[in-house]
Write a protein that holds these residues in place. Structure first.
Motif, mmCIF file in Angstrom:
data_model
loop_
_atom_site.group_PDB
_atom_site.id
_atom_site.type_symbol
_atom_site.label_atom_id
_atom_site.label_comp_id
_atom_site.label_asym_id
_atom_site.label_seq_id
_atom_site.Cartn_x
_atom_site.Cartn_y
_atom_site.Cartn_z
ATOM 1 N N GLU A 51 0.840 -1.206 0.000
ATOM 2 C CA GLU A 51 0.000 0.000 0.000
ATOM 3 C C GLU A 51 0.877 1.259 0.000
ATOM 4 O OE1 GLU A 51 -2.437 -0.733 3.409
ATOM 5 O OE2 GLU A 51 -3.907 -1.914 2.288
ATOM 6 N N SER A 52 1.973 1.215 0.770
ATOM 7 C CA SER A 52 2.916 2.350 0.783
ATOM 8 C C SER A 52 3.591 2.492 -0.570
ATOM 9 C CB SER A 52 3.982 2.140 1.862
ATOM 10 O OG SER A 52 3.396 2.101 3.131
ATOM 11 N N ALA A 53 3.951 1.351 -1.173
ATOM 12 C CA ALA A 53 4.650 1.372 -2.465
ATOM 13 C C ALA A 53 3.765 1.972 -3.565
ATOM 14 C CB ALA A 53 5.078 -0.046 -2.844
ATOM 15 N N MET A 54 2.449 1.728 -3.474
ATOM 16 C CA MET A 54 1.527 2.201 -4.523
ATOM 17 C C MET A 54 1.402 3.729 -4.544
ATOM 18 S SD MET A 54 -1.548 -0.583 -4.982
ATOM 19 C CE MET A 54 -2.059 -0.734 -3.296
ATOM 20 N N VAL A 55 1.726 4.370 -3.426
ATOM 21 C CA VAL A 55 1.653 5.843 -3.408
ATOM 22 C C VAL A 55 3.053 6.470 -3.405
ATOM 23 C CG1 VAL A 55 -0.613 5.913 -2.279
ATOM 24 C CG2 VAL A 55 1.446 5.851 -0.858
ATOM 25 N N ASP A 56 4.071 5.662 -3.699
ATOM 26 C CA ASP A 56 5.459 6.151 -3.724
ATOM 27 C C ASP A 56 5.807 6.590 -5.145
ATOM 28 O OD1 ASP A 56 8.140 6.633 -3.609
ATOM 29 O OD2 ASP A 56 8.671 4.769 -2.567
ATOM 30 N N PRO A 57 5.981 7.917 -5.391
ATOM 31 C CA PRO A 57 6.268 8.396 -6.760
ATOM 32 C C PRO A 57 7.571 7.842 -7.327
ATOM 33 C CG PRO A 57 6.543 10.168 -5.127
ATOM 34 C CD PRO A 57 5.925 9.018 -4.416
ATOM 35 N N ASP A 58 8.493 7.426 -6.490
ATOM 36 C CA ASP A 58 9.767 6.898 -6.972
ATOM 37 C C ASP A 58 9.643 5.475 -7.525
ATOM 38 O OD1 ASP A 58 10.990 9.228 -6.201
ATOM 39 O OD2 ASP A 58 11.566 8.474 -4.206
ATOM 40 N N ARG A 59 8.468 4.859 -7.347
ATOM 41 C CA ARG A 59 8.323 3.465 -7.792
ATOM 42 C C ARG A 59 7.260 3.319 -8.889
ATOM 43 N NH1 ARG A 59 8.492 -0.547 -2.671
ATOM 44 N NH2 ARG A 59 8.845 -2.001 -4.412
ATOM 45 N N ASP A 99 7.584 3.139 -12.044
ATOM 46 C CA ASP A 99 7.939 2.178 -13.093
ATOM 47 C C ASP A 99 7.663 0.730 -12.664
ATOM 48 O OD1 ASP A 99 9.861 2.460 -11.157
ATOM 49 O OD2 ASP A 99 11.548 1.973 -12.485
ATOM 50 N N GLU A 100 7.500 0.502 -11.359
ATOM 51 C CA GLU A 100 7.209 -0.863 -10.873
ATOM 52 C C GLU A 100 5.718 -1.087 -10.633
ATOM 53 O OE1 GLU A 100 9.731 -2.078 -7.407
ATOM 54 O OE2 GLU A 100 10.478 -0.019 -7.538
ATOM 55 N N MET A 101 4.890 -0.077 -10.948
ATOM 56 C CA MET A 101 3.509 -0.085 -10.467
ATOM 57 C C MET A 101 2.705 -1.302 -10.928
ATOM 58 S SD MET A 101 1.969 1.600 -8.247
ATOM 59 C CE MET A 101 3.106 2.956 -8.122
ATOM 60 N N ASP A 102 2.896 -1.740 -12.159
ATOM 61 C CA ASP A 102 2.114 -2.901 -12.637
ATOM 62 C C ASP A 102 2.406 -4.134 -11.788
ATOM 63 O OD1 ASP A 102 1.005 -1.340 -14.554
ATOM 64 O OD2 ASP A 102 2.272 -2.073 -16.207
ATOM 65 N N ALA A 103 3.696 -4.361 -11.520
ATOM 66 C CA ALA A 103 4.089 -5.530 -10.715
ATOM 67 C C ALA A 103 3.574 -5.388 -9.273
ATOM 68 C CB ALA A 103 5.607 -5.680 -10.720
ATOM 69 N N ILE A 104 3.636 -4.145 -8.751
ATOM 70 C CA ILE A 104 3.177 -3.915 -7.365
ATOM 71 C C ILE A 104 1.673 -4.191 -7.263
ATOM 72 C CG2 ILE A 104 2.770 -2.108 -5.618
ATOM 73 C CD1 ILE A 104 5.464 -0.860 -6.525
ATOM 74 N N ILE A 105 0.911 -3.672 -8.238
ATOM 75 C CA ILE A 105 -0.552 -3.858 -8.204
ATOM 76 C C ILE A 105 -0.906 -5.340 -8.346
ATOM 77 C CG2 ILE A 105 -2.683 -3.408 -9.501
ATOM 78 C CD1 ILE A 105 -1.502 -0.554 -10.051
#
Length: 540
Positions: free
Chosen positions: A103-111, A113-119
């Motif tokens: 949940e923290s990673a999904m709102v992290d602007p630095d990540r 490029d990883e958003m598809d994998a995170i979701i």
């Protein structure tokens, strides 16, 4: 479920147990009792597998889950109270931690490029969390924390910022949420206010597993346990019934054993007298020999082991005037939070006021106002004529000189008293033998509190103000204090979460509620009868 079989255990040079046995069966709720240092915590540690007996064995049924709460809660920081409590629930807590990270990673602007994998990973983890009933578990964790008096803000804040007492509650909440097959609770009632204590009482009454617990709160134990295991001189003695029944039964057993001992002593004296009288006569030789053999075969009855009980008597306090303290039009606020708005309150000689109120209602603030430890923002506080004040507060322990021994500190306070009465006083408050030579810096919080109270009561004031005086006192010391205060002829104002203490000593109740201040003539017992609840905000 749990069996303690023929165990012996020695700690340093002290023998705790000698070939003794006990058992904890399904559904039993057992109170473990015994004087300080008898080995109660050692029993818990042996069942939990943290210590081993020197001889014998402690066996736990295969596959059985055991939850152990003790006073050593360890380091807690970096997570919320809810997360810490859920940590005891096994695999779901690991999944919950990963869910929060994602949940923290999904709102992290630095990540980004990883958003598809995170979701994608978040969907997998969320499905697993639902499968493990994680959302319901979080709801139950919040219920437990609310029962232990946590606000929503405290539940979600960093547990590392909480005081030691609140961290204890988090550690207790973890065990309660876990709902293991057997719970080992070492002093769960410490650090709880009255509302939390009553909630915990109801929770444990509804708990279906096996329970082994210690508590310095007799009322709490009375209402929960249906069996007592007493540690006495190396033995584990089992009594059916609650703590009150155990106390009565122990006295009865001692009386019966004393009577049996006296009967046997009388019989032995008679037989020995006959032998002495006729041993030189040939005509009585066979009778004498017969009686000698009989005496050799008799199982000797031991006199009952006398448990050391301490008592403390107040020196007479000087008499005060009829009006002890008068608060008029008192206003008190902390920041934007108003505690008192125009309070009028008079205490008269020999009244014993207990102050009731939920956390934050202003109980300790009222004590500070009455003693002059804090000043009102508006209004007046006036002590009456000839009032000699004694104030016991938790911060009073800061007055101790760490380099002094207990005896030295008392001698400095009372240079004319002499060692004998000071040693007797120390013994009443749990410092016997070599304990009196301990330096104040090595004393535990509970020992410091006992020492400060002992000093205050040695030269008694006529107005006693006590803020949670029974914290850290064991059952015997608490009974001694209650017995002494019953004989005290001065005036009292106090806060306590111990219902036995409240019922025995109060003759007035001041209840602090959001709707206002309510006064009740009669003590705590009458307050409960009139209001229908044992603490403000709770209904029977």
């Amino acid at each position: 479920m749990i069996r303690i079989e023929n165990i012996s255990k020695q700690l340093s040079h002290r023998i705790l147990f000698i070939e003794t046995s006990a058992a904890l069966n399904r559904g039993e709720k057992i109170g473990l009792v015994g004087p300080n240092g008898a080995g109660k915590t050692t029993v818990f540690r042996m069942i939990a597998g943290e210590e081993q007996p020197d001889e014998g064995q402690v066996s736990v049924e295969k596959g059985m889950t055991v939850g152990y709460f003790n006073q050593d809660v360890g380091e807690m920081s970096g997570r919320s109270a809810v997360a810490e409590v859920m940590d005891g629930a096994g695999p779901v807590s690991v999944v919950a931690a990963e869910l929060r990270e994602l949940e923290s990673a999904m709102v992290d602007p630095d990540r980004l490029d990883e958003m598809d994998a995170i979701i994608e990973r978040y969907g997998e983890v969320q499905a697993r969390y639902e499968e493990l009933d994680g959302y319901a578990l979080e709801g139950r964790a919040r219920e437990v924390l609310a029962g232990l008096s946590f606000s929503q803000e405290m539940m979600d804040g960093d547990v590392g910022k909480l005081s030691g007492g609140w961290k204890m509650r988090v550690a207790l909440g973890r065990i309660l949420l876990m709902r293991p097959d057997a719970m080992l609770l070492d002093e769960p009632s410490n650090h709880l206010d009255l509302e939390s204590l009553i909630w915990l009482e109801q929770f444990l009454k509804g708990y279906e597993g096996a329970l082994l617990m210690t508590s310095h709160d007799r009322e709490f134990m009375n209402r929960i346990v249906n069996k007592i295991i007493e540690i006495d001189a190396g033995s584990l003695n089992t009594y059916s019934g609650n703590y009150e029944f155990y106390e009565q039964q122990r006295v009865l057993n001692e009386k019966q054993q004393q009577a049996q001992f006296e009967r046997q002593q009388a019989m032995l004296a008679k037989e020995i007298k006959f032998i002495e009288r006729f041993k030189a006569r040939a005509s009585h030789a066979s009778q004498v020999q017969s009686r000698v053999k009989k005496l050799d075969k008799i199982d000797r009855v031991e006199p009952p082991k006398r448990r050391q009980t301490v008592s403390f008597e107040f020196a007479p306090a000087p008499r005060s005037g009829e009006d002890v303290v008068n608060l008029k039009g008192v206003h008190k606020a902390y920041g934007s939070r108003t505690i008192y708005d125009g309070l009028d309150f008079m205490i008269r000689r020999r009244e014993r006021w207990c102050i009731m109120g939920v956390n934050g209602a202003g109980k300790s603030t009222l004590l500070k106002l009455a003693t002059g430890a804090t000043a009102p923002d508006q209004g007046t506080v006036a002590l009456g004529a000839s009032v000699k004040l004694g104030y016991f507060a938790q911060h009073a322990m800061d007055l101790l000189d760490g380099d002094s021994t207990i005896l030295q500190w008392l001698e400095e306070r009372f240079p004319k008293a002499g060692q004998a009465p000071l040693r007797a006083l120390s013994g009443c408050f749990g410092f016997s033998g070599d304990d009196i030579d301990k330096r104040c810096r090595v004393l535990s919080g509970g020992e410091k509190a006992r020492l400060v109270m002992a000093a205050m009561l040695f030269d008694p004031p006529n107005f006693l103000v006590l803020d949670e005086p029974t914290n850290h006192l064991d059952l015997d010391t608490k009974e001694m204090l209650i017995a002494a205060l019953k004989q005290y002829e001065g005036t009292m104002l106090f806060v306590s979460h111990d219902r036995h203490f409240l019922a025995e000593l109060s003759n007035r109740v001041l209840e602090l509620t959001p709707e206002g201040v309510h006064r009740y003539d009669g003590g705590y017992t009458e307050y409960v009868a009139r209001t229908g609840h044992e603490a403000p905000g709770l209904r029977s």
